[in-house]
Design a protein around this motif. Structure first.
Motif, PDB file in Angstrom:
ATOM      1  N   THR A 193      80.833 122.944  41.860  1.00  0.00           N
ATOM      2  CA  THR A 193      81.189 122.426  43.182  1.00  0.00           C
ATOM      3  C   THR A 193      81.442 120.941  43.060  1.00  0.00           C
ATOM      4  OG1 THR A 193      79.771 124.113  44.164  1.00  0.00           O
ATOM      5  CG2 THR A 193      80.459 122.306  45.590  1.00  0.00           C
ATOM      6  N   LEU A 194      82.680 120.537  43.283  1.00  0.00           N
ATOM      7  CA  LEU A 194      83.083 119.134  43.101  1.00  0.00           C
ATOM      8  C   LEU A 194      83.441 118.506  44.436  1.00  0.00           C
ATOM      9  CD1 LEU A 194      85.460 119.684  40.051  1.00  0.00           C
ATOM     10  CD2 LEU A 194      83.086 118.913  39.987  1.00  0.00           C
ATOM     11  N   PRO A 237      74.763 126.888  37.857  1.00  0.00           N
ATOM     12  CA  PRO A 237      74.408 128.014  38.725  1.00  0.00           C
ATOM     13  C   PRO A 237      75.458 129.115  38.607  1.00  0.00           C
ATOM     14  CG  PRO A 237      75.123 126.104  40.014  1.00  0.00           C
ATOM     15  CD  PRO A 237      75.034 125.662  38.603  1.00  0.00           C
ATOM     16  N   ALA A 238      75.037 130.330  38.903  1.00  0.00           N
ATOM     17  CA  ALA A 238      75.961 131.461  38.749  1.00  0.00           C
ATOM     18  C   ALA A 238      75.792 132.462  39.884  1.00  0.00           C
ATOM     19  CB  ALA A 238      75.715 132.154  37.405  1.00  0.00           C
ATOM     20  N   VAL A 239      76.878 133.172  40.177  1.00  0.00           N
ATOM     21  CA  VAL A 239      76.850 134.194  41.227  1.00  0.00           C
ATOM     22  C   VAL A 239      77.407 135.505  40.667  1.00  0.00           C
ATOM     23  CG1 VAL A 239      77.060 132.594  43.164  1.00  0.00           C
ATOM     24  CG2 VAL A 239      79.132 133.483  42.074  1.00  0.00           C
ATOM     25  N   LEU A 299      77.348 116.722  47.774  1.00  0.00           N
ATOM     26  CA  LEU A 299      77.686 117.319  46.486  1.00  0.00           C
ATOM     27  C   LEU A 299      76.662 117.023  45.400  1.00  0.00           C
ATOM     28  CD1 LEU A 299      81.498 116.563  46.614  1.00  0.00           C
ATOM     29  CD2 LEU A 299      80.429 118.818  46.679  1.00  0.00           C
ATOM     30  N   GLN A 343      85.648 124.008  45.103  1.00  0.00           N
ATOM     31  CA  GLN A 343      84.732 124.889  44.407  1.00  0.00           C
ATOM     32  C   GLN A 343      85.469 125.737  43.386  1.00  0.00           C
ATOM     33  OE1 GLN A 343      82.158 127.332  46.878  1.00  0.00           O
ATOM     34  NE2 GLN A 343      80.597 126.494  45.542  1.00  0.00           N
ATOM     35  N   THR A 366      75.889 127.037  46.398  1.00  0.00           N
ATOM     36  CA  THR A 366      75.501 126.627  45.045  1.00  0.00           C
ATOM     37  C   THR A 366      73.983 126.547  44.928  1.00  0.00           C
ATOM     38  OG1 THR A 366      77.550 125.348  44.974  1.00  0.00           O
ATOM     39  CG2 THR A 366      75.942 124.904  43.254  1.00  0.00           C
ATOM     40  N   ARG A 408      79.706 125.137  50.756  1.00  0.00           N
ATOM     41  CA  ARG A 408      79.840 125.278  49.301  1.00  0.00           C
ATOM     42  C   ARG A 408      78.542 124.881  48.607  1.00  0.00           C
ATOM     43  NH1 ARG A 408      85.631 122.170  49.121  1.00  0.00           N
ATOM     44  NH2 ARG A 408      86.969 123.942  49.613  1.00  0.00           N
ATOM     45  N   VAL A 409      77.961 123.772  49.078  1.00  0.00           N
ATOM     46  CA  VAL A 409      76.718 123.289  48.470  1.00  0.00           C
ATOM     47  C   VAL A 409      75.584 124.274  48.741  1.00  0.00           C
ATOM     48  CG1 VAL A 409      74.970 121.478  48.607  1.00  0.00           C
ATOM     49  CG2 VAL A 409      77.384 120.868  48.455  1.00  0.00           C
ATOM     50  N   ALA A 433      72.628 129.914  44.595  1.00  0.00           N
ATOM     51  CA  ALA A 433      72.831 130.392  43.225  1.00  0.00           C
ATOM     52  C   ALA A 433      71.800 129.807  42.264  1.00  0.00           C
ATOM     53  CB  ALA A 433      74.245 130.036  42.758  1.00  0.00           C
ATOM     54  N   LEU A 434      71.262 128.644  42.620  1.00  0.00           N
ATOM     55  CA  LEU A 434      70.215 128.032  41.789  1.00  0.00           C
ATOM     56  C   LEU A 434      68.845 128.641  42.071  1.00  0.00           C
ATOM     57  CD1 LEU A 434      71.188 124.243  41.934  1.00  0.00           C
ATOM     58  CD2 LEU A 434      71.035 125.664  39.881  1.00  0.00           C
ATOM     59  N   GLN A 437      85.005 128.755  40.178  1.00  0.00           N
ATOM     60  CA  GLN A 437      84.182 129.719  39.448  1.00  0.00           C
ATOM     61  C   GLN A 437      84.818 129.901  38.078  1.00  0.00           C
ATOM     62  OE1 GLN A 437      82.898 133.291  41.495  1.00  0.00           O
ATOM     63  NE2 GLN A 437      83.067 132.286  43.488  1.00  0.00           N
ATOM     64  N   PHE A 473      81.900 132.517  50.089  1.00  0.00           N
ATOM     65  CA  PHE A 473      81.228 132.216  48.820  1.00  0.00           C
ATOM     66  C   PHE A 473      79.713 132.138  49.022  1.00  0.00           C
ATOM     67  CE2 PHE A 473      79.098 128.762  46.550  1.00  0.00           C
ATOM     68  CZ  PHE A 473      79.039 129.354  45.289  1.00  0.00           C
ATOM     69  N   ARG A 497      78.258 137.715  35.759  1.00  0.00           N
ATOM     70  CA  ARG A 497      77.997 136.512  36.534  1.00  0.00           C
ATOM     71  C   ARG A 497      79.120 135.516  36.302  1.00  0.00           C
ATOM     72  NH1 ARG A 497      73.977 136.828  40.059  1.00  0.00           N
ATOM     73  NH2 ARG A 497      73.103 134.761  39.656  1.00  0.00           N
ATOM     74  N   VAL A 538      79.372 128.507  38.622  1.00  0.00           N
ATOM     75  CA  VAL A 538      79.908 127.836  39.809  1.00  0.00           C
ATOM     76  C   VAL A 538      79.922 126.335  39.586  1.00  0.00           C
ATOM     77  CG1 VAL A 538      79.515 127.367  42.255  1.00  0.00           C
ATOM     78  CG2 VAL A 538      79.066 129.650  41.338  1.00  0.00           C
TER      79      VAL A 538
END
Lengths: 220, 180
Positions: B179-180, B165-167, A166, B146, A137, A133-134, A140-141, B148, A104, B174, B177
């Motif tokens: 993320t937890l 945010p996006a991928v 997170l 995570q 993300t 993962r972070v 992506a930002l 999407q 990812f 797109r 996303v």
């Protein structure tokens, strides 16, 4: 040994059946066959299958033509391979969740070298998975790679619980809402995390990741 | 609150592992009932002050020690004091997180949510229009990890979440996303 040889085909069959069941009625037979093939080959190398299944289902749900879905699935397979290699170079073998998180991160714009750098921090596989993962993300930002890796590495080293990672994307987004660039937002948080790492884990948080590099003793 | 026990497949539906379309026909009514019960739950997040964690931890500690003798009671007081002096923190991280999704789409007739948590099923999770302002919302309980996703407007248009945010999704669009 004999038992292993006997159970391997069964495991393989079970994997293929599992993939077929997940994809039945959701994707075309050609796409399902491709996922079975790539999934079986990848699984033998310790790669996760779920990202391939998800990409196939996603492509079908979005009514993308099969040839483009196949291309996207092959790209995911390549990213999984790249992530696994990068993690191995960083000292982590065969953790499917970490590999999926690394793939990812690559999708989001990070490189294999970035993943290796994060793996070398020495965090637990669970914390590293969250870190990847972070990091993805944050990429992506729009956080640049160097600032991104510096921030996530510093946070992993600070000894905070993995869950504290997170909050980083939300913190960066908050700073961006106040007019900072993604790079400046990440740099500020990185300095704070590095300062925390120098002070050591906060009181009562002894279960965090130990700093991988002990402080250098002063020269006489 | 009902004492009713739902079918294991319906429980998987509530966990987000299955969609309503995945259920056998005879279980779909039960699934829809379960989802409607879930939707009725008020999931507004609440913040608990740090001092509350200390009080809860101290009370739990005291309760465990009620049945023992004087010496144990003295130890309990000492332990309670130690708890009061230690920094507060929750005992364990949650395995699921409740998330509210919001999209402003004044001209939309229907909006749904599709993602890795519902097998990209564009019909599984409908958003509800709130008032006449064109704000659409849905509240889901998702496993940590995570995810999407994208919004599907009027059953055709896939739209990423402007607040997330996006991928690249690999198909020229797109994915948002979470993320937890």
């Amino acid at each position: 040994m004999i038992l292993t040889i006997l159970t391997m085909p069964l495991t393989l069959l079970s994997l293929q059946q599992g993939i077929a069941q997940r994809l039945a009625g959701r994707v075309s037979p050609d796409v399902a066959a491709l996922v079975e093939q790539l999934g079986t080959e990848g699984s033998a190398r310790g790669l996760p299958v779920e990202p391939l299944i998800q990409k196939a289902i996603e492509g079908s749900a979005k009514r993308i033509p099969d040839d483009r879905v196949a291309t996207a699935i092959r790209l995911v397979a390549t990213q999984l391979d790249t992530a696994a290699t990068a993690l191995r170079e960083g000292g982590l073998d065969s953790d499917t969740l970490a590999i999926a998180a690394g793939a990812f991160a690559i999708t989001a714009g990070l490189s294999g070298n970035d993943i290796t750098a994060l793996a070398r921090v020495g965090a637990t596989p669970q914390a590293l998975t969250v870190g990847l993962r972070v990091a993805g993300t944050l990429a992506a930002l729009g956080v640049p790679q160097a600032d991104n890796i510096a921030l996530v590495s510093a946070t992993l080293r600070s000894g905070k619980p993995a869950a504290d990672l997170l909050v980083l994307p939300a913190q960066v987004q908050s700073e961006m809402a106040n007019g900072k660039t993604p790079a400046a937002a990440a740099a500020g948080l990185s300095r704070a995390a590095a300062a925390q790492a120098r002070r050591g884990p906060p009181p009562g948080r002894g279960h965090g990741n130990p700093p991988p590099h002990p402080p250098t003793p002063p020269h006489p | 609150m009902s004492d009713r026990e739902f079918h294991p497949l319906v429980k998987q539906l509530l966990d987000g592992d299955l969609t309503i379309a995945d259920l056998p026909a005879e279980l779909r009514a039960e699934g829809e009932e379960a989802l409607s019960l879930l939707a009725a739950v008020d999931r507004t997040p609440v913040s608990v002050p740090a001092v509350t964690w200390r009080v809860m931890a101290a009370l739990a500690s005291r309760r465990r020690r009620m049945r023992t003798g004087l010496l144990t009671a003295a130890l309990a007081i000492a332990a309670a004091l130690a708890i009061w002096l230690l920094p507060a923190r929750p005992v364990a991280a949650p395995s699921v997180v409740t998330v509210r999704f919001v999209l402003v789409a004044p001209d939309a007739h229907e909006v749904s949510l599709a993602g890795t948590f519902n097998q990209w099923d564009a019909h599984a999770t409908q958003l509800v229009r709130t008032g006449t302002t064109g704000v659409w919302t849905a509240t889901l309980t998702l496993p940590v990890g995570q995810h999407q996703y994208a919004f599907v407007v009027d059953g055709q248009r896939w739209v990423s979440d402007p607040g997330a945010p996006a991928v690249d999704d690999g198909f020229g669009r797109r994915n948002s996303v979470l993320t937890l």
